[in-house]
Each structure stands twice: as structure tokens, then as C-alpha cells.
Design an enzyme around this catalytic site. Structure first.
Site, mmCIF file in Angstrom:
data_model
loop_
_atom_site.group_PDB
_atom_site.id
_atom_site.type_symbol
_atom_site.label_atom_id
_atom_site.label_comp_id
_atom_site.label_asym_id
_atom_site.label_seq_id
_atom_site.Cartn_x
_atom_site.Cartn_y
_atom_site.Cartn_z
ATOM 1 N N GLU A 187 3.828 52.611 -30.964
ATOM 2 C CA GLU A 187 4.135 51.225 -30.574
ATOM 3 C C GLU A 187 5.403 51.151 -29.732
ATOM 4 O O GLU A 187 5.606 50.212 -28.959
ATOM 5 C CB GLU A 187 4.252 50.336 -31.810
ATOM 6 C CG GLU A 187 5.565 50.374 -32.534
ATOM 7 C CD GLU A 187 5.790 51.629 -33.356
ATOM 8 O OE1 GLU A 187 6.909 51.832 -33.856
ATOM 9 O OE2 GLU A 187 4.831 52.425 -33.509
ATOM 10 N N HIS A 227 6.376 57.214 -32.785
ATOM 11 C CA HIS A 227 5.985 55.809 -32.853
ATOM 12 C C HIS A 227 5.224 55.400 -31.604
ATOM 13 O O HIS A 227 5.833 55.123 -30.564
ATOM 14 C CB HIS A 227 7.228 54.921 -33.021
ATOM 15 C CG HIS A 227 7.771 54.902 -34.405
ATOM 16 N ND1 HIS A 227 7.470 53.903 -35.310
ATOM 17 C CD2 HIS A 227 8.576 55.772 -35.058
ATOM 18 C CE1 HIS A 227 8.081 54.153 -36.463
ATOM 19 N NE2 HIS A 227 8.757 55.277 -36.333
ATOM 20 N N GLN A 280 3.402 61.761 -42.726
ATOM 21 C CA GLN A 280 3.853 62.721 -43.730
ATOM 22 C C GLN A 280 3.089 62.549 -45.040
ATOM 23 O O GLN A 280 2.727 63.537 -45.694
ATOM 24 C CB GLN A 280 5.356 62.538 -43.958
ATOM 25 C CG GLN A 280 6.214 62.804 -42.731
ATOM 26 C CD GLN A 280 7.613 62.233 -42.854
ATOM 27 O OE1 GLN A 280 8.037 61.807 -43.933
ATOM 28 N NE2 GLN A 280 8.348 62.206 -41.746
ATOM 29 N N TYR A 301 12.564 63.662 -41.928
ATOM 30 C CA TYR A 301 11.724 64.679 -42.565
ATOM 31 C C TYR A 301 10.587 65.041 -41.619
ATOM 32 O O TYR A 301 10.220 64.263 -40.731
ATOM 33 C CB TYR A 301 11.149 64.165 -43.894
ATOM 34 C CG TYR A 301 12.190 64.051 -44.976
ATOM 35 C CD1 TYR A 301 12.335 65.052 -45.937
ATOM 36 C CD2 TYR A 301 13.033 62.949 -45.039
ATOM 37 C CE1 TYR A 301 13.300 64.950 -46.921
ATOM 38 C CE2 TYR A 301 14.004 62.841 -46.022
ATOM 39 C CZ TYR A 301 14.141 63.845 -46.960
ATOM 40 O OH TYR A 301 15.097 63.756 -47.938
ATOM 41 N N CYS A 309 4.567 58.098 -38.621
ATOM 42 C CA CYS A 309 5.885 58.508 -39.118
ATOM 43 C C CYS A 309 5.808 58.856 -40.610
ATOM 44 O O CYS A 309 5.198 59.860 -40.968
ATOM 45 C CB CYS A 309 6.918 57.430 -38.822
ATOM 46 S SG CYS A 309 8.625 58.041 -38.860
ATOM 47 N N GLY A 319 8.466 54.204 -42.630
ATOM 48 C CA GLY A 319 9.322 53.765 -43.729
ATOM 49 C C GLY A 319 10.470 54.742 -43.929
ATOM 50 O O GLY A 319 10.532 55.791 -43.278
ATOM 51 N N ASN A 355 11.982 58.208 -35.052
ATOM 52 C CA ASN A 355 13.001 57.843 -36.031
ATOM 53 C C ASN A 355 12.611 58.427 -37.384
ATOM 54 O O ASN A 355 11.945 57.782 -38.181
ATOM 55 C CB ASN A 355 13.133 56.315 -36.127
ATOM 56 C CG ASN A 355 14.092 55.887 -37.217
ATOM 57 O OD1 ASN A 355 14.896 56.691 -37.703
ATOM 58 N ND2 ASN A 355 14.009 54.636 -37.628
#
Length: 366
Positions: A333, A331, A250, A291, A246, A219, A288
């Protein structure tokens, strides 16, 4: 063809030609180094609130198809590119890049010096910009509002509004949606029924769904702005096999007391080398994010570091020392990108299957 201008808050201006919707727009300016996958990038909800710069010099040459969207709409605020191909060549193409932007009412600029723009982003780290129709805008007007959105607003924009169930597998996974990609869902459906729920879904509601596992999705934005949900995340991970991807990675770290920080200009691309610390192998990954979890804040009594970035040694993944919890910054996927790490989904599904077959209670009160 009319001229448009990208003006950075640091003062630099870049000239280009309008594509898509010719409307002025603001956002954080970021760049992606991938050579392919522009359709997946534009429909990745993690780009909400951002102006995406494509580093590869030719975009759109294989067009837009009906299969590769990662969500039901374009999530980027705007796009910046060098050369745009509006006569694509691919048997599956149904429209051109520019047509897709116009249909979605998304602004963009082409014929921009993207090499210089990326150099400016790397120089200034985090940069906010505006796409405008006039080269010289009133400085007071420009400085008044750069259109920066709070992360809660971004996540609320891209998350589902009510639970949605897919598949009919034997095992039930609840996917908590902070801006999930379709490819994550597809990776689970081979063996699992998946219920996608809004990011703010209560612990009691998720418990009532009797899941065998939990997946925390990717997200946009700063994970700390979701801190009110840390207790729910920790309670879920303590009772169900869990995979975080991702932003989900976090959030798991933060729920267990770790800290995160803003990166200079993030990792966005499909060729980031990550070392598996258990095997010593280096795998190429799609990433992507802006942070990162600070490795020195991880409590070694809770988590073992599994993956580290080869380029900057940042934390890329971890697993709990005793519970079936794993999280990765990249990622697995990999749409777009290499499929080196898709085995992570297989490992997670196996944990879900094992927990279900062993009759582990669905939820144990602390």
C-alpha cells in the site's frame, strides 16, 4: 525552550529541545530513512512501543493534514528529530508537526544529532532508551525499568476491540487486525466489503462471517508472542484466499512451521530494493519491521520464495505452491513510499473473485 535528553541503555546520551508533551518516556529506539511521510509514520500502529528517529534532517515542512493519518491516533511512543519546521508551507496543512505531538500528548526531542544517534543504533543493534529532563539520572533508577512492553500488550493496544465493516462490494474480505494501516483497507474497498476484526477473533466467528478472503495485517513487535493464534491462522489460510503483510507475512510463515529472528536494526524506510524472483525485476518498497522470516526454515513443499531483499538478501515474500496464499514483508500500500508493488492487492482481489465465482465452499473442515 527546555532541554531534554535521550539516554540509551548502552550509556550514550543525546541532548535536544523538548517538543510535544514534556513527559519522560521509554521505548525501543528505531530509525526511519524516508525523506517524506512523517505523518503516516507517526500514525502507523507498527511503531507502538517505539521511539522513532527521523533520519531526514528537516521534518514538518509541509505540515500535518486531515487525510494522511494511517490510524485514528499517533502510535509512536515518542519522536526524535534534527530540525523541525513549525511554519509549514502546504495548502492542505491544518497544523504543524509540534502541534500534532502536543495535541496527542506525545513526547519528542528536536535539535538532536540524529546522525550520531543512528550510528549508535547501528552499532548496538537493538537499543532501548529513555527521554528524560535531566542529563544525569540516577543509574540505579535508569536500569530498573526501561519500559519494554510485551508484544501482546502492544497488539492489544492498537487492534480494534470489536468487528467494524466498511464498504459494500460484492466480495467479502475479513481483515485480521494486529495494527492495520488505513491504506491497506482503502486498497481493498474498490471491489470488496471489508470487516476488520480483533486479532484474537475465533475461527468460528470468522467462519460465520462467510468471507471470500482473509488479510492478515501489519503490526508491532515479535510475532512469536502471538503463537497461540497460529492454529487459527493456518486453518484460515487452508480454506480462504489469504494475503499477509509485514507481521501478517511472518505469522503465516510461523503457522506453517518456519522460524523468525530479530534483525540487527530492522528495515524502516521507503526505498528498500526488492527483487521479484519470477521476473527478475527490482522494485522499490516501503518497509517497517524489526523481525524477519528465516528463509532456510521455509518448507519448499509448502511455499515458494517470491521476493528477496537486494541489500541483505533477506526473505521478502512467498506464495503457497498449491493454495491461494501469498505474503510479503514489505508494504504494497506504500503510504509513505513508492507504489511499485500495489499490483499485489490486485492479484489478491482477483484470487478472492475467482474463488467466489467458482463457488468454492466458504469453509471445508479438515
Amino acid at each position: 525552550m527546555s532541554k531534554g535528553y535521550l539516554i540509551l541503555e548502552t550509556g550514550e546520551q543525546f541532548e535536544g529541545d523538548w517538543i510535544g508533551a514534556e513527559q519522560e518516556i521509554s521505548g525501543e529506539v528505531v530509525f526511519n530513512t524516508s525523506m517524506t511521510g512523517y505523518q503516516e509514520m507517526m500514525t502507523d500502529p507498527s511503531y507502538a512501543g517505539q521511539i522513532l528517529t527521523f533520519c531526514y534532517p528537516i521534518i514538518g515542512n509541509y505540515g500535518i493534514n486531515d487525510m494522511d493519518d494511517e490510524s485514528h491516533k499517533l502510535s509512536v511512543t515518542a519522536v526524535i528529530a534534527s530540525d523541525i519546521c513549525d511554519e509549514p508551507s502546504h495548502y492542505q496543512s491544518t497544523s504543524s508537526f509540534s502541534e500534532k505531538l502536543k495535541e496527542a500528548n506525545i513526547s519528542g526531542l528536536k535539535n538532536v544529532d540524529t546522525r550520531s544517534l543512528v550510528a549508535a543504533i547501528r552499532k548496538h543493534k537493538t537499543v532501548v532508551g529513555k527521554i528524560v529532563s535531566e542529563k544525569e539520572k540516577d543509574k540505579e533508577q535508569l536500569s530498573s525499568d526501561w519500559g519494554k512492553m510485551e508484544n501482546m500488550d502492544l497488539v492489544n493496544r492498537v487492534s480494534v476491540k470489536s468487528p467494524q465493516t466498511y464498504g459494500n462490494g460484492l466480495y467479502h474480505v475479513v481483515l485480521i487486525d494486529y495494527g492495520y494501516k488505513k491504506s491497506i483497507l482503502q486498497a481493498l474497498l474498490a471491489q470488496c466489503k471489508v470487516t476488520v476484526v480483533p486479532y484474537h477473533t475465533s475461527l468460528e466467528t470468522i467462519k460465520s462471517m462467510n468471507p471470500n478472503g482473509i488479510l492478515l495485517s501489519n503490526g508491532p513487535g515479535d510475532p512469536m508472542e502471538l503463537k497461540e493464534y497460529f492454529p487459527v491462522i493456518k486453518a484460515l489460510t487452508e480454506n480462504y484466499p489469504t494475503l499477509g503483510i509485514c507481521l501478517g507475512h511472518q505469522l503465516i510463515a510461523l503457522a506453517y512451521g518456519a522460524t523468525t529472528k530479530k534483525m540487527p536494526f530492522g528495515h524502516r524506510g521507503a526505498n528498500h530494493p526488492v527483487k521479484d524472483l519470477l521476473t527478475g525485476k527490482v522494485r522499490m518498497t516501503s518497509q517497517n519491521h524489526g523481525y524477519v522470516v528465516e528463509e532456510n526454515s521455509i518448507d519448499s513443499r509448502d511455499f515458494q520464495v517470491l521476493f528477496r531483499n537486494v541489500n541483505d538478501r533477506s526473505l521478502e515474500g512467498m506464495k503457497h505452491v498449491s493454495k491461494p496464499i501469498q505474503s510479503v514483508q514489505f508494504h504494497p500500500e506504500a503510504h509513505p513510499g513508492p507504489s511499485d508493488t500495489e499490483y499485489i492487492f490486485n492479484a489478491f482481489i482477483q484470487q478472492v473473485v475467482t474463488a467466489a465465482q467458482e463457488g468454492v465452499p466458504a469453509y471445508v473442515e479438515a
